[in-house]
Design a protein around this motif. Structure first.
Motif, PDB file in Angstrom:
ATOM      1  N   GLY A  28       0.794  -1.228   0.000  1.00  0.00           N
ATOM      2  CA  GLY A  28       0.000   0.000   0.000  1.00  0.00           C
ATOM      3  C   GLY A  28       0.822   1.272   0.000  1.00  0.00           C
ATOM      4  N   CYS A  29       2.015   1.229  -0.558  1.00  0.00           N
ATOM      5  CA  CYS A  29       2.885   2.408  -0.611  1.00  0.00           C
ATOM      6  C   CYS A  29       2.526   3.283  -1.817  1.00  0.00           C
ATOM      7  N   PRO A  30       2.136   4.531  -1.591  1.00  0.00           N
ATOM      8  CA  PRO A  30       1.878   5.418  -2.720  1.00  0.00           C
ATOM      9  C   PRO A  30       3.158   5.635  -3.535  1.00  0.00           C
ATOM     10  N   GLU A  31       2.993   5.706  -4.849  1.00  0.00           N
ATOM     11  CA  GLU A  31       4.140   5.904  -5.729  1.00  0.00           C
ATOM     12  C   GLU A  31       4.390   7.383  -5.937  1.00  0.00           C
ATOM     13  N   GLY A  32       5.663   7.760  -5.954  1.00  0.00           N
ATOM     14  CA  GLY A  32       6.076   9.127  -6.254  1.00  0.00           C
ATOM     15  C   GLY A  32       6.666   9.182  -7.649  1.00  0.00           C
ATOM     16  N   ARG A  33       7.775   9.887  -7.766  1.00  0.00           N
ATOM     17  CA  ARG A  33       8.451   9.992  -9.067  1.00  0.00           C
ATOM     18  C   ARG A  33       8.980   8.628  -9.492  1.00  0.00           C
ATOM     19  N   SER A  34       9.213   8.494 -10.801  1.00  0.00           N
ATOM     20  CA  SER A  34       9.805   7.255 -11.300  1.00  0.00           C
ATOM     21  C   SER A  34      10.486   7.516 -12.632  1.00  0.00           C
ATOM     22  N   SER A  35      11.281   6.554 -13.043  1.00  0.00           N
ATOM     23  CA  SER A  35      11.907   6.580 -14.362  1.00  0.00           C
ATOM     24  C   SER A  35      11.899   5.142 -14.873  1.00  0.00           C
ATOM     25  N   ASP A  36      12.613   4.898 -15.937  1.00  0.00           N
ATOM     26  CA  ASP A  36      12.727   3.526 -16.442  1.00  0.00           C
ATOM     27  C   ASP A  36      13.649   2.682 -15.575  1.00  0.00           C
ATOM     28  N   GLU A  37      14.321   3.302 -14.605  1.00  0.00           N
ATOM     29  CA  GLU A  37      15.310   2.588 -13.790  1.00  0.00           C
ATOM     30  C   GLU A  37      15.006   2.589 -12.300  1.00  0.00           C
ATOM     31  N   TRP A  38      14.061   3.387 -11.835  1.00  0.00           N
ATOM     32  CA  TRP A  38      13.767   3.456 -10.407  1.00  0.00           C
ATOM     33  C   TRP A  38      12.346   3.968 -10.159  1.00  0.00           C
ATOM     34  N   ILE A  39      11.854   3.703  -8.933  1.00  0.00           N
ATOM     35  CA  ILE A  39      10.529   4.180  -8.501  1.00  0.00           C
ATOM     36  C   ILE A  39      10.641   4.638  -7.052  1.00  0.00           C
ATOM     37  N   ASP A  40      10.156   5.837  -6.774  1.00  0.00           N
ATOM     38  CA  ASP A  40      10.015   6.314  -5.388  1.00  0.00           C
ATOM     39  C   ASP A  40       8.695   5.806  -4.824  1.00  0.00           C
ATOM     40  N   PHE A  41       8.724   5.329  -3.586  1.00  0.00           N
ATOM     41  CA  PHE A  41       7.513   4.959  -2.863  1.00  0.00           C
ATOM     42  C   PHE A  41       7.516   5.660  -1.509  1.00  0.00           C
ATOM     43  N   SER A  42       6.332   5.912  -0.983  1.00  0.00           N
ATOM     44  CA  SER A  42       6.193   6.401   0.383  1.00  0.00           C
ATOM     45  C   SER A  42       5.849   5.211   1.269  1.00  0.00           C
ATOM     46  N   LEU A  43       6.775   4.835   2.129  1.00  0.00           N
ATOM     47  CA  LEU A  43       6.561   3.761   3.094  1.00  0.00           C
ATOM     48  C   LEU A  43       6.226   4.422   4.423  1.00  0.00           C
ATOM     49  N   TYR A  44       4.936   4.639   4.665  1.00  0.00           N
ATOM     50  CA  TYR A  44       4.464   5.320   5.871  1.00  0.00           C
ATOM     51  C   TYR A  44       5.151   6.673   6.036  1.00  0.00           C
ATOM     52  N   GLY A  45       5.297   7.406   4.915  1.00  0.00           N
ATOM     53  CA  GLY A  45       5.880   8.735   4.951  1.00  0.00           C
ATOM     54  C   GLY A  45       7.386   8.776   4.762  1.00  0.00           C
ATOM     55  N   HIS A  46       8.029   7.624   4.647  1.00  0.00           N
ATOM     56  CA  HIS A  46       9.467   7.560   4.421  1.00  0.00           C
ATOM     57  C   HIS A  46       9.717   7.251   2.951  1.00  0.00           C
ATOM     58  N   GLN A  47      10.778   7.837   2.391  1.00  0.00           N
ATOM     59  CA  GLN A  47      11.061   7.667   0.971  1.00  0.00           C
ATOM     60  C   GLN A  47      11.948   6.443   0.752  1.00  0.00           C
ATOM     61  N   ILE A  48      11.368   5.436   0.096  1.00  0.00           N
ATOM     62  CA  ILE A  48      12.150   4.275  -0.304  1.00  0.00           C
ATOM     63  C   ILE A  48      12.164   4.254  -1.830  1.00  0.00           C
ATOM     64  N   VAL A  49      13.291   3.849  -2.397  1.00  0.00           N
ATOM     65  CA  VAL A  49      13.449   3.906  -3.841  1.00  0.00           C
ATOM     66  C   VAL A  49      13.917   2.550  -4.353  1.00  0.00           C
ATOM     67  N   ALA A  50      13.100   1.952  -5.198  1.00  0.00           N
ATOM     68  CA  ALA A  50      13.439   0.683  -5.837  1.00  0.00           C
ATOM     69  C   ALA A  50      14.260   0.990  -7.085  1.00  0.00           C
ATOM     70  N   HIS A  51      15.503   0.538  -7.104  1.00  0.00           N
ATOM     71  CA  HIS A  51      16.400   0.747  -8.251  1.00  0.00           C
ATOM     72  C   HIS A  51      16.634  -0.585  -8.941  1.00  0.00           C
ATOM     73  N   THR A  52      16.559  -0.592 -10.270  1.00  0.00           N
ATOM     74  CA  THR A  52      16.860  -1.830 -10.993  1.00  0.00           C
ATOM     75  C   THR A  52      18.337  -2.164 -10.792  1.00  0.00           C
ATOM     76  N   ALA A  53      18.588  -3.433 -10.545  1.00  0.00           N
ATOM     77  CA  ALA A  53      19.945  -3.905 -10.284  1.00  0.00           C
ATOM     78  C   ALA A  53      19.990  -5.382 -10.616  1.00  0.00           C
ATOM     79  N   GLY A  54      21.144  -5.954 -10.463  1.00  0.00           N
ATOM     80  CA  GLY A  54      21.285  -7.393 -10.655  1.00  0.00           C
ATOM     81  C   GLY A  54      20.580  -8.151  -9.544  1.00  0.00           C
TER      82      GLY A  54
END
Length: 139
Positions: A28-54
């Motif tokens: 249930g994390c709202p999505e913020g900015r994103s690109s083809d390589e990463w996505i910002d999420f709000s984890l209970y108000g904290h910024q977590i960023v999923a980055h593509t990697a190996g």
């Protein structure tokens, strides 16, 4: 506890669509900015960023209260009712727990509810709760 400044955490994933499903739909994390390589999420108000990697490899564990806790891991301390609701949502989504929701340090200083599970990429997450948030850093 006083107001807390949000933390920022970047972590590896191998599939952004799957990251959107897991973090956006299941957690249930709202999505913020994103690109083809990463996505910002709000984890209970904290910024977590999923980055593509190996491939993510997590093989370390430490014993805590009779359980093998995966290291590293991240998560949030939630109010009790939110923690219970998240545990139910995780179970309903069919996510396998590494450590099922339970009460850790029962009857001791720092008694807490905790649960551990992996995201689809092998990142370990812990969510915990305290009936008394004043016990968060108690010795």
């Amino acid at each position: 506890m006083s107001d807390i400044t949000p933390f920022h955490l970047a972590f590896p994933v191998t599939d952004l669509a799957e990251a959107r499903r897991f973090y956006g739909e299941i957690l249930g994390c709202p999505e913020g900015r994103s690109s083809d390589e990463w996505i910002d999420f709000s984890l209970y108000g904290h910024q977590i960023v999923a980055h593509t990697a190996g491939e993510v490899s997590r093989k370390h564990h430490n014993p805590v209260d009779g359980h093998d806790v995966p290291v590293p891991h991240f998560g949030v301390v939630l109010p009790w009712a939110e923690w219970e609701a998240l545990a139910a949502r995780i179970k309903e989504a069919g996510v396998k727990f590494v450590i099922e929701p339970y009460i850790r340090f029962k009857g001791q200083v720092g008694e807490q509810g905790t649960m551990f599970f992996y995201d689809p990429f092998g990142n370990a997450l812990e969510f915990k709760t305290f009936k008394d948030m004043g016990q968060l850093f108690a010795k």
